[in-house]
Design a protein around this motif. Structure first.
Motif, PDB file in Angstrom:
ATOM      1  N   MET A 102      39.936  59.062  26.061  1.00 29.79           N
ATOM      2  CA  MET A 102      40.676  58.724  27.276  1.00 29.79           C
ATOM      3  C   MET A 102      39.725  58.301  28.396  1.00 29.79           C
ATOM      4  O   MET A 102      40.016  57.363  29.145  1.00 29.79           O
ATOM      5  CB  MET A 102      41.539  59.914  27.707  1.00 29.79           C
ATOM      6  N   ARG A 103      38.580  58.970  28.532  1.00 27.52           N
ATOM      7  CA  ARG A 103      37.582  58.583  29.527  1.00 27.52           C
ATOM      8  C   ARG A 103      37.061  57.174  29.255  1.00 27.52           C
ATOM      9  O   ARG A 103      36.849  56.395  30.172  1.00 27.52           O
ATOM     10  CB  ARG A 103      36.419  59.570  29.528  1.00 27.52           C
ATOM     11  N   ALA A 104      36.877  56.859  27.985  1.00 27.67           N
ATOM     12  CA  ALA A 104      36.404  55.516  27.625  1.00 27.67           C
ATOM     13  C   ALA A 104      37.433  54.451  28.024  1.00 27.67           C
ATOM     14  O   ALA A 104      37.060  53.377  28.516  1.00 27.67           O
ATOM     15  CB  ALA A 104      36.119  55.451  26.124  1.00 27.67           C
ATOM     16  N   LYS A 105      38.718  54.758  27.839  1.00 23.78           N
ATOM     17  CA  LYS A 105      39.777  53.807  28.233  1.00 23.78           C
ATOM     18  C   LYS A 105      39.800  53.627  29.754  1.00 23.78           C
ATOM     19  O   LYS A 105      39.994  52.524  30.254  1.00 23.78           O
ATOM     20  CB  LYS A 105      41.147  54.274  27.738  1.00 23.78           C
ATOM     21  N   ALA A 106      39.593  54.719  30.491  1.00 23.60           N
ATOM     22  CA  ALA A 106      39.572  54.628  31.952  1.00 23.60           C
ATOM     23  C   ALA A 106      38.404  53.774  32.430  1.00 23.60           C
ATOM     24  O   ALA A 106      38.549  52.957  33.346  1.00 23.60           O
ATOM     25  CB  ALA A 106      39.510  56.021  32.563  1.00 23.60           C
ATOM     26  N   LEU A 107      37.246  53.930  31.795  1.00 23.30           N
ATOM     27  CA  LEU A 107      36.091  53.104  32.160  1.00 23.30           C
ATOM     28  C   LEU A 107      36.292  51.653  31.737  1.00 23.30           C
ATOM     29  O   LEU A 107      35.857  50.732  32.431  1.00 23.30           O
ATOM     30  CB  LEU A 107      34.823  53.678  31.538  1.00 23.30           C
ATOM     31  N   GLU A 108      36.946  51.447  30.618  1.00 27.68           N
ATOM     32  CA  GLU A 108      37.263  50.088  30.174  1.00 27.68           C
ATOM     33  C   GLU A 108      38.181  49.412  31.197  1.00 27.68           C
ATOM     34  O   GLU A 108      38.006  48.233  31.520  1.00 27.68           O
ATOM     35  CB  GLU A 108      37.938  50.144  28.797  1.00 27.68           C
ATOM     36  N   LEU A 109      39.152  50.162  31.720  1.00 29.57           N
ATOM     37  CA  LEU A 109      40.049  49.627  32.743  1.00 29.57           C
ATOM     38  C   LEU A 109      39.266  49.242  33.998  1.00 29.57           C
ATOM     39  O   LEU A 109      39.534  48.210  34.614  1.00 29.57           O
ATOM     40  CB  LEU A 109      41.140  50.643  33.088  1.00 29.57           C
ATOM     41  N   LYS A 110      38.284  50.040  34.356  1.00 30.30           N
ATOM     42  CA  LYS A 110      37.443  49.726  35.514  1.00 30.30           C
ATOM     43  C   LYS A 110      36.720  48.394  35.302  1.00 30.30           C
ATOM     44  O   LYS A 110      36.602  47.583  36.222  1.00 30.30           O
ATOM     45  CB  LYS A 110      36.442  50.852  35.738  1.00 30.30           C
ATOM     46  N   GLY A 111      36.245  48.156  34.085  1.00 33.16           N
ATOM     47  CA  GLY A 111      35.603  46.885  33.764  1.00 33.16           C
ATOM     48  C   GLY A 111      36.563  45.718  33.873  1.00 33.16           C
ATOM     49  O   GLY A 111      36.206  44.648  34.388  1.00 33.16           O
ATOM     50  N   HIS A 112      37.797  45.908  33.408  1.00 31.96           N
ATOM     51  CA  HIS A 112      38.803  44.842  33.531  1.00 31.96           C
ATOM     52  C   HIS A 112      39.119  44.560  34.996  1.00 31.96           C
ATOM     53  O   HIS A 112      39.375  43.412  35.366  1.00 31.96           O
ATOM     54  CB  HIS A 112      40.084  45.217  32.781  1.00 31.96           C
ATOM     55  N   MET A 113      39.078  45.597  35.821  1.00 24.85           N
ATOM     56  CA  MET A 113      39.332  45.390  37.245  1.00 24.85           C
ATOM     57  C   MET A 113      38.235  44.539  37.882  1.00 24.85           C
ATOM     58  O   MET A 113      38.520  43.671  38.718  1.00 24.85           O
ATOM     59  CB  MET A 113      39.450  46.728  37.961  1.00 24.85           C
ATOM     60  N   LEU A 114      36.990  44.770  37.486  1.00 36.04           N
ATOM     61  CA  LEU A 114      35.890  43.940  38.007  1.00 36.04           C
ATOM     62  C   LEU A 114      36.055  42.489  37.562  1.00 36.04           C
ATOM     63  O   LEU A 114      35.859  41.559  38.343  1.00 36.04           O
ATOM     64  CB  LEU A 114      34.548  44.496  37.547  1.00 36.04           C
ATOM     65  N   GLU A 115      36.416  42.293  36.296  1.00 38.04           N
ATOM     66  CA  GLU A 115      36.640  40.934  35.798  1.00 38.04           C
ATOM     67  C   GLU A 115      37.827  40.280  36.494  1.00 38.04           C
ATOM     68  O   GLU A 115      37.810  39.075  36.765  1.00 38.04           O
ATOM     69  CB  GLU A 115      36.854  40.960  34.282  1.00 38.04           C
ATOM     70  N   LEU A 116      38.852  41.075  36.808  1.00 39.82           N
ATOM     71  CA  LEU A 116      40.014  40.548  37.525  1.00 39.82           C
ATOM     72  C   LEU A 116      39.615  40.089  38.924  1.00 39.82           C
ATOM     73  O   LEU A 116      40.022  39.008  39.365  1.00 39.82           O
ATOM     74  CB  LEU A 116      41.113  41.614  37.599  1.00 39.82           C
ATOM     75  N   LYS A 117      38.805  40.867  39.613  1.00 39.67           N
ATOM     76  CA  LYS A 117      38.351  40.469  40.951  1.00 39.67           C
ATOM     77  C   LYS A 117      37.539  39.177  40.895  1.00 39.67           C
ATOM     78  O   LYS A 117      37.665  38.314  41.759  1.00 39.67           O
ATOM     79  CB  LYS A 117      37.546  41.592  41.595  1.00 39.67           C
ATOM     80  N   GLN A 118      36.700  39.047  39.863  1.00 41.06           N
ATOM     81  CA  GLN A 118      35.926  37.810  39.698  1.00 41.06           C
ATOM     82  C   GLN A 118      36.853  36.633  39.431  1.00 41.06           C
ATOM     83  O   GLN A 118      36.652  35.547  39.979  1.00 41.06           O
ATOM     84  CB  GLN A 118      34.921  37.961  38.560  1.00 41.06           C
ATOM     85  N   ALA A 119      37.864  36.838  38.596  1.00 40.98           N
ATOM     86  CA  ALA A 119      38.803  35.755  38.283  1.00 40.98           C
ATOM     87  C   ALA A 119      39.607  35.353  39.515  1.00 40.98           C
ATOM     88  O   ALA A 119      39.862  34.165  39.740  1.00 40.98           O
ATOM     89  CB  ALA A 119      39.743  36.187  37.156  1.00 40.98           C
ATOM     90  N   MET A 120      39.984  36.334  40.330  1.00 42.33           N
ATOM     91  CA  MET A 120      40.741  36.019  41.543  1.00 42.33           C
ATOM     92  C   MET A 120      39.877  35.271  42.554  1.00 42.33           C
ATOM     93  O   MET A 120      40.388  34.434  43.309  1.00 42.33           O
ATOM     94  CB  MET A 120      41.294  37.301  42.158  1.00 42.33           C
ATOM     95  N   ALA A 121      38.589  35.536  42.559  1.00 38.73           N
ATOM     96  CA  ALA A 121      37.685  34.870  43.501  1.00 38.73           C
ATOM     97  C   ALA A 121      37.298  33.468  43.043  1.00 38.73           C
ATOM     98  O   ALA A 121      36.901  32.635  43.853  1.00 38.73           O
ATOM     99  CB  ALA A 121      36.428  35.711  43.700  1.00 38.73           C
ATOM    100  N   ALA A 122      37.435  33.193  41.752  1.00 35.05           N
ATOM    101  CA  ALA A 122      37.048  31.882  41.215  1.00 35.05           C
ATOM    102  C   ALA A 122      38.057  30.814  41.648  1.00 35.05           C
ATOM    103  O   ALA A 122      39.260  31.074  41.711  1.00 35.05           O
ATOM    104  CB  ALA A 122      36.980  31.947  39.691  1.00 35.05           C
ATOM    105  N   PRO A 123      37.578  29.614  41.942  1.00 35.84           N
ATOM    106  CA  PRO A 123      38.499  28.549  42.362  1.00 35.84           C
ATOM    107  C   PRO A 123      39.493  28.148  41.263  1.00 35.84           C
ATOM    108  O   PRO A 123      40.590  27.687  41.557  1.00 35.84           O
ATOM    109  CB  PRO A 123      37.577  27.380  42.727  1.00 35.84           C
ATOM    110  N   ASP A 124      39.101  28.332  40.002  1.00 37.50           N
ATOM    111  CA  ASP A 124      40.004  27.976  38.899  1.00 37.50           C
ATOM    112  C   ASP A 124      40.629  29.209  38.248  1.00 37.50           C
ATOM    113  O   ASP A 124      41.105  29.148  37.118  1.00 37.50           O
ATOM    114  CB  ASP A 124      39.245  27.163  37.847  1.00 37.50           C
ATOM    115  N   GLY A 125      40.684  30.326  38.968  1.00 37.91           N
ATOM    116  CA  GLY A 125      41.183  31.581  38.411  1.00 37.91           C
ATOM    117  C   GLY A 125      42.627  31.548  37.970  1.00 37.91           C
ATOM    118  O   GLY A 125      43.022  32.259  37.051  1.00 37.91           O
TER     119      GLY A 125
END
Length: 197
Positions: A129-152
């Motif tokens: 479960m801890r691994a899934k929570a950390l995986e979600l944190k990684g997806h959140m970082l990727e989501l922020k990068q995608a939202m900041a990208a002009p072609d997101g």
């Protein structure tokens, strides 16, 4: 005095009644150099009467429905499964054409961030479960990068799944977050996890 100031912010109407009439005419001046409006002194009259008055003021303020200041943020408890459903709805909205960072960012802040916090800090987490929570944190970082990208939000074809995402990389990252939370909730009852938001 700090406690009294906190209580004055909490229930100003209740404490307005506690100004002692004998000390009101001899008010001090607030501000630098004696400038500013007069500040009434609150009559305390001993520790016991102060706390009795404080408790009475707080309870009467609560019963009277005295609201908190507009700058105070109201928090509500929400179960993790409700946040999970809201995350699925957000992914569907992005898929259907929502392409504005304002509403998406606000929804991420109200849904995904509190959801990630409760998954990460759940005291009953297993290693998986801890691994899934950390995986979600990684997806959140990727989501922020995608939202900041002009072609997101431009249509995107995933290299790994070969699936087309009309909502672009933002939709893909939201889908990965949904999948990760779904896997976490398969390991525990997410309706029993609550978070303030």
């Amino acid at each position: 005095m700090k406690f009294l100031a906190f209580l004055l912010v909490l229930a100003p109407k209740a404490f307005a009644l506690r100004v002692h009439p004998r000390t009101a005419p001899s008010m001090g001046l607030a501000g630098a150099g004696g400038q500013g409006p007069p500040t009434p002194r609150v009559h305390v009259g001993g520790r016991r009467s102060f706390f009795a008055g404080t408790v009475a003021a707080i309870s009467s303020a609560a019963l009277a429905g005295v609201s908190t200041p507009a700058s105070a943020k109201e928090l509500a408890l929400a179960p993790a499964d409700l946040l999970f459903d809201e995350l699925k709805d957000l992914k569907a909205l992005v898929h259907d054409g929502l392409k504005a960072n304002g509403p998406v960012g606000k929804s991420v802040g109200n849904t995904l961030e509190p959801l990630q916090r409760i998954l990460e800090y759940n005291p009953n987490n297993t290693a998986e479960m801890r691994a899934k929570a950390l995986e979600l944190k990684g997806h959140m970082l990727e989501l922020k990068q995608a939202m900041a990208a002009p072609d997101g939000y431009e249509p995107y074809v995933s290299k790994s799944t070969k699936e087309t995402y009309p909502g672009g990389k933002v939709e893909r990252e939201l889908e990965e977050a949904v999948e990760t939370v779904g896997e976490y909730c398969a390991l525990t009852d997410c309706s029993q996890l609550f978070v303030a938001r």
